[in-house]
Design an enzyme around this catalytic site. Structure first.
Site, PDB file in Angstrom:
ATOM      1  N   THR A 136      13.159  -6.396 -10.382  1.00 18.18           N
ATOM      2  CA  THR A 136      12.722  -7.769 -10.679  1.00 18.18           C
ATOM      3  C   THR A 136      11.428  -8.077  -9.930  1.00 18.18           C
ATOM      4  OG1 THR A 136      14.989  -8.443 -11.016  1.00 18.18           O
ATOM      5  CG2 THR A 136      13.421 -10.205 -10.515  1.00 18.18           C
ATOM      6  N   ASN A 163      -9.330   2.870   8.061  1.00 19.81           N
ATOM      7  CA  ASN A 163      -8.736   1.727   8.763  1.00 19.81           C
ATOM      8  C   ASN A 163      -9.094   1.692  10.244  1.00 19.81           C
ATOM      9  OD1 ASN A 163      -6.909   4.046   8.124  1.00 19.81           O
ATOM     10  ND2 ASN A 163      -5.695   3.168   9.770  1.00 19.81           N
ATOM     11  N   GLY A 200       0.806  -1.212   0.000  1.00 17.64           N
ATOM     12  CA  GLY A 200       0.000   0.000   0.000  1.00 17.64           C
ATOM     13  C   GLY A 200       0.842   1.266   0.000  1.00 17.64           C
ATOM     14  N   THR A 201       1.830   1.305   0.858  1.00 17.81           N
ATOM     15  CA  THR A 201       2.618   2.539   1.008  1.00 17.81           C
ATOM     16  C   THR A 201       3.315   2.918  -0.302  1.00 17.81           C
ATOM     17  OG1 THR A 201       2.922   2.019   3.343  1.00 17.81           O
ATOM     18  CG2 THR A 201       4.455   3.608   2.382  1.00 17.81           C
ATOM     19  N   CYS A 204      -0.474   1.436  13.454  1.00 21.88           N
ATOM     20  CA  CYS A 204       0.660   2.305  13.169  1.00 21.88           C
ATOM     21  C   CYS A 204       0.825   3.393  14.226  1.00 21.88           C
ATOM     22  CB  CYS A 204       0.500   2.961  11.804  1.00 21.88           C
ATOM     23  SG  CYS A 204       0.020   1.783  10.564  1.00 21.88           S
ATOM     24  N   HIS A 259      -1.507  -8.025   2.060  1.00 21.54           N
ATOM     25  CA  HIS A 259      -1.588  -8.588   3.417  1.00 21.54           C
ATOM     26  C   HIS A 259      -2.859  -8.216   4.161  1.00 21.54           C
ATOM     27  CE1 HIS A 259      -0.350  -5.160   6.170  1.00 21.54           C
ATOM     28  NE2 HIS A 259       0.021  -4.657   5.020  1.00 21.54           N
TER      29      HIS A 259
END
Ligand code: PLP
Length: 379
Positions: free
Chosen positions: A232, A146, A69-70, A319, A196
């Site tokens: 990659t 959230n 997300g970040t 957070c 996640h």
């Protein structure tokens, strides 16, 4: 253990792990290689991309995979700016990652307008419309909060942004897997998601970029992801994300049941604790989230007591755990300080039942009584 912190992260689905294992073992090829091993990896990426696209109603070519997300928020918010358009409209209750990026942009001379919410956490749409200017590059609002679980009217926001010539991004990190997410129906240009949060692996997520939208790359490097994200590809992660997306689509059918479990739990808590404050309780919310304030108590102290009994909850956003100030979301909602301090977030997940939540309610009643006897602060 009863885990009620699914908005912080979810366990990896066993099916996603199974899907990933071959790519962590023998199928270790680089998707950029022309030989047989590389082709296997490439095919795996194609399949995973189509699975994630199906979940969001996007075209596979409109997805850029990254580390979560970040990273996608950084890509969207930084990439949308142009020399002529250096103003961003957002909200006061966005995830701390968005707010940190906006602060960083402000230091580089970008103008930011944050729109407020009402006491229930509902977005002030009129203020949002008034904030969009001819030089607004981007309007970015979260699809679901959230902490409170409150849903924002993303399609309305997209319509307002488009009418004034701005791009619209939504941070759907908390919405994906819990409510239907449809980039076409919502009319957004950009959408962020993270594996996640819906039983995929950590460290993988992505950005939907509507075809035709020009966005500066954030991670510059090789030509992976059609030159939109260098590096990659994380093949096992993307494969796990794809399988999790497929499961999330099927899992949406369980969400009305989960909402009932949450509602029954909420009703029980209100009966047990008559002074309980349900933040955002009158707004449309995610089916799994309950943010509840126990006036006069210390949320952290209650969290620790529940943790000792094998129950995992959080104080608002994971957070901001450890900070003593009420979260920026509760501040924006004008919550009473004493209520905000005693606030816990319960975020339910797949398969949880009323029986699980009855156990939690019983332990809570006991722990709250104990804590009140000690003056509420547990010290
Ligand atoms: C609404 C929201 N946006 C963004 C993020 C950041 O996502 P990630 O952990 O994948 O970087 C989170 C995670 O807590 C979130 O809840």
């Amino acid at each position: 253990m009863i885990y009620l912190d699914h908005n912080a992260t979810t366990p990896l689905a066993p099916e996603a792990l199974e899907a990933m294992l071959p790519y962590l073992r023998e199928q270790f090829g680089n998707a950029g290689s022309g030989h047989a091993l590389g082709l296997v990896a490439q095919e795996a990426l194609v399949l995973a991309r189509s699975r994630v696209a199906a979940l969001l109603n996007a075209d596979p070519g409109e997805l850029v995979f990254g580390s979560g997300g970040t990273e996608s928020l950084n890509h969207a918010l930084r990439g949308a700016l142009t020399p002529a358009k250096r103003h961003v409209v957002s909200t006061a209750v966005e995830h701390s990652a968005t707010l940190a990026i906006l602060e960083d942009l402000k230091r580089a001379g970008v103008e930011v307008t944050l729109v407020g919410v009402d006491a229930q956490g509902r977005l002030d749409l009129e203020a949002l419309e008034a904030a969009i200017r001819p030089d607004t590059a981007l309007v970015t609002v979260m699809a679901a909060n959230n902490e409170t679980g409150v849903l924002f009217p993303v399609s309305e926001v997209a319509r307002l942004a488009k009418a004034k010539g701005a791009l619209c991004h939504t941070d759907a990190t908390q919405a994906v897997g819990k409510v239907p997410v449809d980039v076409r129906a919502w009319g957004v240009d950009l959408l962020t998601f993270s594996g996640h949060k819906f039983h995929g692996p950590k460290g993988i997520g992505g950005l939907f970029i509507r075809r035709g939208v020009r966005l500066r790359p954030f991670m510059v490097g090789g030509q992976q992801e059609r030159g939109r994200r260098g590096g990659t590809e994380n093949v096992p992660g993307i494969v796990g994300l794809g399988r999790a997306a497929e499961l999330a689509q099927a899992g949406l059918a369980d969400m009305p049941r989960l909402a009932q479990v949450r509602d029954a739990f909420e009703a029980r808590l209100k009966a047990d604790h008559p002074d309980l404050v349900v933040h955002g309780g009158e707004a449309g919310r995610l089916p799994n989230t309950l943010l509840a304030g126990f006036p006069g108590l210390e949320g952290e102290a209650l969290l620790l007591r529940l943790s000792q009994r094998g129950i995992c909850v959080s104080v608002g956003s994971a957070c901001t755990t450890g900070q003593r100030e009420p979260s920026h979301v509760l501040r924006a909602m004008g919550a009473d300080h004493g209520v905000a301090r005693g606030t816990l977030r319960f975020s339910l997940g797949q398969g949880q039942t009323e029986a699980d939540l009855r156990v939690v309610a019983e332990v809570l009643a006991e722990r709250v009584t104990d804590l009140r006897a000690k003056g509420g602060l547990g010290r």
